[in-house]
Design an enzyme around this catalytic site. Structure first.
Site, PDB file in Angstrom:
ATOM      1  N   ARG A   7       0.913  -1.273   0.034  1.00 54.00           N
ATOM      2  CA  ARG A   7      -0.047   0.003  -0.096  1.00 54.00           C
ATOM      3  C   ARG A   7       0.835   1.140   0.086  1.00 54.00           C
ATOM      4  O   ARG A   7       1.891   1.514   0.979  1.00 54.00           O
ATOM      5  CB  ARG A   7      -0.867   0.195   1.150  1.00 54.00           C
ATOM      6  CG  ARG A   7      -1.906  -0.973   1.269  1.00 54.00           C
ATOM      7  CD  ARG A   7      -3.054  -0.733  -0.083  1.00 54.00           C
ATOM      8  NE  ARG A   7      -4.184  -1.552   0.192  1.00 54.00           N
ATOM      9  CZ  ARG A   7      -4.317  -2.716  -0.455  1.00 54.00           C
ATOM     10  NH1 ARG A   7      -3.448  -2.995  -1.343  1.00 54.00           N
ATOM     11  NH2 ARG A   7      -5.308  -3.255  -0.356  1.00 54.00           N
ATOM     12  N   GLU A  67      -5.620   6.482  -6.383  1.00 54.18           N
ATOM     13  CA  GLU A  67      -5.795   5.681  -7.421  1.00 54.18           C
ATOM     14  C   GLU A  67      -7.161   5.892  -8.318  1.00 54.18           C
ATOM     15  O   GLU A  67      -8.200   5.858  -7.298  1.00 54.18           O
ATOM     16  CB  GLU A  67      -5.589   4.245  -7.333  1.00 54.18           C
ATOM     17  CG  GLU A  67      -4.461   3.734  -6.666  1.00 54.18           C
ATOM     18  CD  GLU A  67      -4.077   2.339  -6.173  1.00 54.18           C
ATOM     19  OE1 GLU A  67      -5.098   1.617  -6.097  1.00 54.18           O
ATOM     20  OE2 GLU A  67      -2.923   2.071  -6.241  1.00 54.18           O
ATOM     21  N   HIS A 103      -1.480  -1.039 -10.187  1.00 54.04           N
ATOM     22  CA  HIS A 103      -1.960  -2.031  -9.166  1.00 54.04           C
ATOM     23  C   HIS A 103      -2.441  -3.216  -9.713  1.00 54.04           C
ATOM     24  O   HIS A 103      -3.867  -3.698  -9.596  1.00 54.04           O
ATOM     25  CB  HIS A 103      -3.267  -1.143  -8.414  1.00 54.04           C
ATOM     26  CG  HIS A 103      -3.428  -1.746  -7.002  1.00 54.04           C
ATOM     27  ND1 HIS A 103      -4.050  -0.980  -6.107  1.00 54.04           N
ATOM     28  CD2 HIS A 103      -3.050  -2.913  -6.351  1.00 54.04           C
ATOM     29  CE1 HIS A 103      -3.919  -1.572  -4.980  1.00 54.04           C
ATOM     30  NE2 HIS A 103      -3.542  -2.767  -5.054  1.00 54.04           N
TER      31      HIS A 103
END
Length: 329
Positions: free
Chosen positions: A242, A271, A290
């Site tokens: 993260r 994001e 991601h």
């Protein structure tokens, strides 16, 4: 049972809906381009891979029995409030460990072989890479380099296994360094294992630092100004966990000043990221969107776990991968 699927990942949605249909259950896609809360008012199960599941969403879903994350992280779910409402929170703790570990090794190789500079020098044109050598751009080997793994859970172990085959020296810290699962001997893959107190001492030794801890109160900002400045000028930071585990301002500063050689992230603080973000314009920062945990194999495994837990709660049983274990008693 109304099963709502809140995700941008079409592969996961399609796979889960198909598997639900096979057992005569129906999965319904939540339209993320429309107000989300009204679409969840009749949900019994919410499969989430997109949104923060906060008090307002939970209160607007009075029938909700389970919130199921599509990954391991539950930092975007108000677990305590779900528990107070007797709503199960479940995650997928193991399904994408290999995929994320392979992505970590990909980052390490990309950084070691200096590929970003090669591509930049050739203006991003792959054809030029095939017709012209660049002997002025040197890479390095992973062999004999020190990899520091922060967090030795399922993914951290998988990274260690693969890095070991490159001949790396592997050091790692984990919350319970002396605990051992019956089927895993960590010392087979890790040369030195310590507790969190070894963080600052071992950062100075590492050529590669790889983050594999969940985002929690004790890990937010874990890698800050002091930690980054203690790393070698030639070292690289990899984050597939993260983004907020790392202090963003401090990272930009050390990359700009070349205090470390570079960083590769599969996660970002917002994001999708703002393409004008100054961090994205640094030559020594690499970002993938991601996707470390998304492969054909991991999506199949993820949907199988979610399906199993949906079946379990439909029969009045507790999810296998429950997070809020207070509800098991």
């Amino acid at each position: 049972m109304r099963i709502k699927i809140l995700t941008r990942a079409s592969e996961l949605k399609d796979s889960l809906i198909s598997k639900l249909n096979e057992i005569e259950l129906v999965g319904e896609e939540v339209n993320i381009n429309q107000p989300i809360i009204p679409q969840l008012s009749d949900a019994d199960v919410l499969v989430n891979g997109f949104s923060k599941i906060n008090k307002s969403i939970i209160d607007a879903s009075p029938k909700l029995k389970m919130v199921h994350q599509s990954g391991i992280g539950v930092d975007n779910v108000d677990v305590d409030y779900c528990t107070s409402k007797s709503i199960y929170v479940a995650n997928v703790p193991l399904a994408n460990a290999v995929s994320v570990a392979e992505h970590t090794i990909f980052f390490m190789l990309y950084l070691a072989k200096n590929m970003k500079n090669v591509v930049n020098k050739n203006s991003g044109m792959m054809t030029s890479l095939m017709t012209k050598r660049e002997p002025t751009i040197l890479g390095s080997e992973l062999r004999a380099k020190t990899l520091f793994i922060i967090g030795l859970g399922a993914t951290g172990i998988e990274v260690a296994k693969r890095a070991k085959s490159f001949g790396m020296h592997i050091i790692a810290i984990t919350k319970d360094p002396f605990s051992r699962k019956p089927d895993i001997d960590k010392t087979l893959f890790v040369n030195e294992i310590g507790g969190p107190e070894m963080l600052s001492k071992w950062l100075v030794r590492a050529d590669y630092v790889s983050l594999h801890v969940p985002l929690a109160e004790e890990t937010a900002g874990l890698i800050g100004e002091n930690e980054l400045n203690s790393m070698k000028n030639s070292s690289f930071l990899i984050n597939v966990a993260r983004a907020p585990i790392v202090d963003k301002v401090a990272l930009f500063r050390v990359l700009t000043n070349k205090k470390i050689a570079g960083a590769a992230f599969d996660v970002f603080w917002e994001e999708p990221p703002d393409l004008n973000d100054k961090l994205l314009h640094l030559d020594n920062f690499l970002l993938s969107p991601h996707v470390a945990g998304w492969t054909f194999e991991s999506v199949d495994a993820i949907t199988n776990i979610i399906l199993t837990n949906i079946i379990r709660i439909s029969h009045g049983n507790v999810p296998l991968t429950i997070v809020n274990r207070e509800l098991t008693s």
